[in-house]
Design a protein around this motif. Structure first.
Motif, mmCIF file in Angstrom:
data_model
loop_
_atom_site.group_PDB
_atom_site.id
_atom_site.type_symbol
_atom_site.label_atom_id
_atom_site.label_comp_id
_atom_site.label_asym_id
_atom_site.label_seq_id
_atom_site.Cartn_x
_atom_site.Cartn_y
_atom_site.Cartn_z
ATOM 1 N N GLU B 17 0.852 -1.187 0.000
ATOM 2 C CA GLU B 17 0.000 0.000 0.000
ATOM 3 C C GLU B 17 0.890 1.240 0.000
ATOM 4 O O GLU B 17 1.885 1.295 0.722
ATOM 5 C CB GLU B 17 -0.875 -0.001 1.264
ATOM 6 C CG GLU B 17 -1.985 -1.025 1.245
ATOM 7 C CD GLU B 17 -2.965 -0.780 0.102
ATOM 8 O OE1 GLU B 17 -3.390 0.382 -0.058
ATOM 9 O OE2 GLU B 17 -3.290 -1.737 -0.619
ATOM 10 N N PRO B 18 0.554 2.232 -0.824
ATOM 11 C CA PRO B 18 1.358 3.463 -0.808
ATOM 12 C C PRO B 18 1.218 4.207 0.523
ATOM 13 O O PRO B 18 0.143 4.228 1.129
ATOM 14 C CB PRO B 18 0.781 4.282 -1.971
ATOM 15 C CG PRO B 18 -0.433 3.602 -2.415
ATOM 16 C CD PRO B 18 -0.488 2.235 -1.840
ATOM 17 N N GLY B 21 0.027 9.445 -1.685
ATOM 18 C CA GLY B 21 -0.376 9.399 -3.088
ATOM 19 C C GLY B 21 -1.100 8.093 -3.360
ATOM 20 O O GLY B 21 -1.203 7.227 -2.495
ATOM 21 N N ASP B 22 -1.631 7.945 -4.573
ATOM 22 C CA ASP B 22 -2.293 6.680 -4.883
ATOM 23 C C ASP B 22 -2.037 6.299 -6.340
ATOM 24 O O ASP B 22 -1.334 7.008 -7.055
ATOM 25 C CB ASP B 22 -3.795 6.755 -4.579
ATOM 26 C CG ASP B 22 -4.468 7.861 -5.340
ATOM 27 O OD1 ASP B 22 -3.741 8.741 -5.835
ATOM 28 O OD2 ASP B 22 -5.697 7.850 -5.451
ATOM 29 N N SER B 23 -2.584 5.180 -6.739
ATOM 30 C CA SER B 23 -2.410 4.562 -8.062
ATOM 31 C C SER B 23 -0.939 4.536 -8.465
ATOM 32 O O SER B 23 -0.093 4.209 -7.639
ATOM 33 C CB SER B 23 -3.305 5.241 -9.107
ATOM 34 O OG SER B 23 -2.813 6.537 -9.428
ATOM 35 N N TYR B 25 1.458 6.698 -9.121
ATOM 36 C CA TYR B 25 2.505 7.578 -8.590
ATOM 37 C C TYR B 25 2.603 7.504 -7.080
ATOM 38 O O TYR B 25 3.249 8.320 -6.450
ATOM 39 C CB TYR B 25 2.315 9.028 -9.064
ATOM 40 C CG TYR B 25 0.959 9.604 -8.783
ATOM 41 C CD1 TYR B 25 0.696 10.193 -7.557
ATOM 42 C CD2 TYR B 25 -0.055 9.560 -9.737
ATOM 43 C CE1 TYR B 25 -0.549 10.699 -7.285
ATOM 44 C CE2 TYR B 25 -1.303 10.062 -9.470
ATOM 45 C CZ TYR B 25 -1.548 10.639 -8.238
ATOM 46 O OH TYR B 25 -2.775 11.144 -7.967
ATOM 47 N N GLY B 26 1.919 6.519 -6.458
ATOM 48 C CA GLY B 26 1.992 6.381 -5.010
ATOM 49 C C GLY B 26 3.400 6.037 -4.550
ATOM 50 O O GLY B 26 4.148 5.347 -5.230
ATOM 51 N N ASN B 28 5.366 3.928 -2.220
ATOM 52 C CA ASN B 28 5.209 2.781 -1.306
ATOM 53 C C ASN B 28 6.579 2.267 -0.854
ATOM 54 O O ASN B 28 7.595 2.933 -1.038
ATOM 55 C CB ASN B 28 4.363 1.692 -1.963
ATOM 56 C CG ASN B 28 4.998 1.135 -3.205
ATOM 57 O OD1 ASN B 28 6.091 1.538 -3.563
ATOM 58 N ND2 ASN B 28 4.322 0.219 -3.849
#
Lengths: 91, 254
Positions: B17-18, B21-23, B25-26, B28
């Protein structure tokens, strides 16, 4: 072997289960078959290198570098088999 | 599930899980590991170079002997003296891969960053572009592609067979195998360690088979040592193959 696969196929009820079972069987076979050739190859390669190093210890450095190169190329096939295993089993 | 041994799905082993940020460009765990690997490589050579002495000790000693190893063990064996100008690229490649691989056994991380395809694929594409550029720079564009696609000393009629094979093996298979080799080795090692870790945890919880636990734990410890060796070996093999490809681009004769 084929009787086992057929028995598994008969036990599966939904298409998803069938696909998962076929995938698991195929994955095991794929990695098992892919490991045979590189196993023989690396064994032969390292054996010959050890023989070369024992016969001519002053060339050991050169032999070792070439041996690692050969191992890298031989091993690639087994690793592609491993990737196929992952793809069949989990994806 | 065998004897209460529940192996986690592969997504739980390699997807993180990042933190922010998400998707795509997250940021992690993998990104953090790569960042640490970059900083550690820079910092290591920075510290080694800051207090330079005639008689090296500490970090400087380690840095000098490892650079010497890359010079003598990799470049001189594969390219020759004129390959020494590419020492910075190969040395930083070696240290970056080594450090990001070693996170496989560092407690708290326990995840080789190179077990995700993105990192190895980028490094392989970088090396691929680099050896093509070196070939074009050393031989000129026409001569480089002529030498690599139409190797001299082959009968003319055989070029129908040789040229496609050379094209596929030099320009398509090389980056692919370079990336897959590093990725699959690290992923296999990671799954191996997870398997024995899960086995140990299950045996500990599951009373009746507790007598088997020492064997499983011994395997876990032994494989951790083995994986440290594999991390080093994969960094070495990636670097030496990069050097071989650079050498092939510089000297077309052999």
């Amino acid at each position: 072997m084929s009787a086992l696969v057929l028995a598994q196929a008969a036990a599966a009820s939904t298409p998803d289960e069938l696909k998962a079972q076929a995938g698991a069987t195929g994955a095991g076979m794929a990695y098992g078959l892919a490991a045979i050739g590189p196993g023989i190859g690396i064994g032969y390669l390292v054996g010959q290198s050890v023989q070369a190093m024992a016969r001519q210890p002053e060339a050991a450095g050169m032999v070792r570098t070439t041996m690692f190169l050969g191992i890298a190329f031989t091993e690639a096939l087994a690793l592609i088999g491993f990737v196929v295993f992952i793809l069949l089993k989990f994806v | 599930m065998i004897f209460g041994l529940e192996f986690p799905p592969i997504q739980n082993l390699v997807e993180w899980e990042p933190f922010a940020g998400d998707s795509w460009y997250g940021f992690n765990k993998i990104a953090l590991t790569y960042l640490i690997a970059v900083l550690a490589t820079v910092l290591f050579f920075w510290i080694a170079a800051s207090g330079r002495q005639l008689v090296p000790k500490g970090a400087q000693n380690l840095a000098e002997s490892s650079v010497k190893f890359i010079e003598d063990g990799i470049i001189m064996e594969t390219i020759g003296p004129d390959g020494l100008r590419y020492l910075p690229y190969l040395a930083s490649l070696f240290f970056f891969i080594l450090i990001s691989n070693l996170f496989e056994v560092i407690p708290g991380f326990q995840m080789p960053a190179n077990a995700r395809m993105g990192g190895p694929a980028f490094l392989a594409l970088l090396t691929w572009a680099f050896f093509i550029i070196v070939g074009i720079k050393h031989q000129g564009p026409g001569k480089y592609f002529k030498n690599s696609l139409f190797p001299p000393g082959v009968p003319k009629a055989l070029y129908i067979l040789v040229t496609p094979i050379e094209f596929i093996s030099t320009f398509l298979v090389r980056p692919f195998s370079l990336a897959v080799r590093l990725f699959a080795n690290m992923l296999a090692g990671h799954i191996l360690l997870v398997t024995f870790g899960v086995l140990c945890a299950t045996l500990w919880v599951l009373g009746p088979l507790l007598a088997v636990l020492p064997f499983s734990f011994f395997m876990l410890v032994a494989l951790t040592g083995f994986e440290i060796m594999v991390s080093f070996l994969q960094a070495y093999i990636f670097t030496i193959l990069a050097a071989v490809y650079l050498g092939g681009a510089m000297h077309p004769e052999h």
